[in-house]
Design an enzyme around this catalytic site. Structure first.
Site, mmCIF file in Angstrom:
data_model
loop_
_atom_site.group_PDB
_atom_site.id
_atom_site.type_symbol
_atom_site.label_atom_id
_atom_site.label_comp_id
_atom_site.label_asym_id
_atom_site.label_seq_id
_atom_site.Cartn_x
_atom_site.Cartn_y
_atom_site.Cartn_z
ATOM 1 N N HIS A 19 0.813 -1.219 0.000
ATOM 2 C CA HIS A 19 0.000 0.000 0.000
ATOM 3 C C HIS A 19 0.847 1.269 0.000
ATOM 4 O O HIS A 19 0.312 2.362 -0.162
ATOM 5 C CB HIS A 19 -0.917 -0.010 1.223
ATOM 6 N N ASN A 66 -6.820 6.307 3.988
ATOM 7 C CA ASN A 66 -8.244 6.580 3.767
ATOM 8 C C ASN A 66 -8.592 8.055 3.873
ATOM 9 O O ASN A 66 -9.702 8.451 3.499
ATOM 10 C CB ASN A 66 -9.103 5.792 4.762
ATOM 11 N N ASP A 91 -0.607 2.456 -5.444
ATOM 12 C CA ASP A 91 -0.609 1.012 -5.686
ATOM 13 C C ASP A 91 -1.936 0.589 -6.303
ATOM 14 O O ASP A 91 -2.944 1.274 -6.148
ATOM 15 C CB ASP A 91 -0.394 0.259 -4.370
ATOM 16 N N ASN A 112 -9.042 3.095 -1.643
ATOM 17 C CA ASN A 112 -9.631 4.046 -0.700
ATOM 18 C C ASN A 112 -8.942 5.407 -0.707
ATOM 19 O O ASN A 112 -9.591 6.432 -0.496
ATOM 20 C CB ASN A 112 -9.642 3.463 0.709
#
Length: 196
Positions: A19, A66, A91, A112
């Site tokens: 991530h 997020n 990513d 997200n």
């Protein structure tokens, strides 16, 4: 001024996770251009300099993934930036490891961080460079995979993908998005093909 944002999660525990490929790509671009990305600003770490003849701000939001949109909105406001001039590097779990995809817009993402940015700035009209991190198989939740540490054997692949993403950003700035898409939006050869 061009805003180039890499997405990730702050903190050493997340540094080598799938991530955080956006952060790794910004680090690679900073290393190639001599820009130091360290100044705290607008809930981000930023660095100013030149890439391919353009004045740029490189940024790594220090919110959690997020909430990336909060930092990006603040950065655009601070630098009076136009979202259409922004590049976001992130990513993409639905692309094989090392594969790049450059897109100039689009809402159809499960990412997200990207959804947070689109929600915060009210448009999807910005360029993104997506770095494939798809595993061969997932044992459990996708979120757990994205936040798990990349194995030692795969770190070289991650580093090479980050460098390729940095090159893609340079190509976008130097030659335009269409040339960059033509050059980088291609399939990665499999390990079997590489060994033949």
């Amino acid at each position: 001024m061009k805003l180039i944002v890499g997405l990730g999660n702050p903190g050493p525990e997340y540094e080598w996770t799938p991530h955080n490929m956006g952060f790794l790509a910004i680090d690679a671009l900073a290393g190639r251009t001599g820009i130091r990305v360290a100044r705290p600003e607008a809930k981000s770490l930023v660095g100013h300099g030149q890439v391919a003849g353009h004045e740029v701000v490189l940024a790594k939001p220090q919110t959690m993934m997020n909430l990336s949109g909060v930092a990006v909105r603040m950065l655009l406001d601070r630098y009076e930036g136009d979202p259409a001039e922004m590049i976001v590097v992130l990513d993409e779990i639905d692309l094989p490891w090392g594969m790049l995809r450059i897109r100039d817009k689009g809402r159809n993402s499960t990412h997200n961080g990207l959804k947070s940015i689109i929600g915060a700035i009210g448009t999807d009209e910005f360029l993104r460079v997506r770095i494939g991190v798809e595993p061969e198989r997932i044992w459990g939740d996708r979120k757990d995979y994205l936040l798990a540490t990349i194995g030692r054997n795969d770190r070289q692949i991650a580093e090479e993908a980050a460098v390729a993403a940095a090159e893609a950003v340079e190509t976008v700035l130097k030659e335009g998005p269409e040339k960059a898409m033509s050059r980088f939006n291609r399939k990665v050869e499999s390990k079997e093909e590489d060994s033949q």
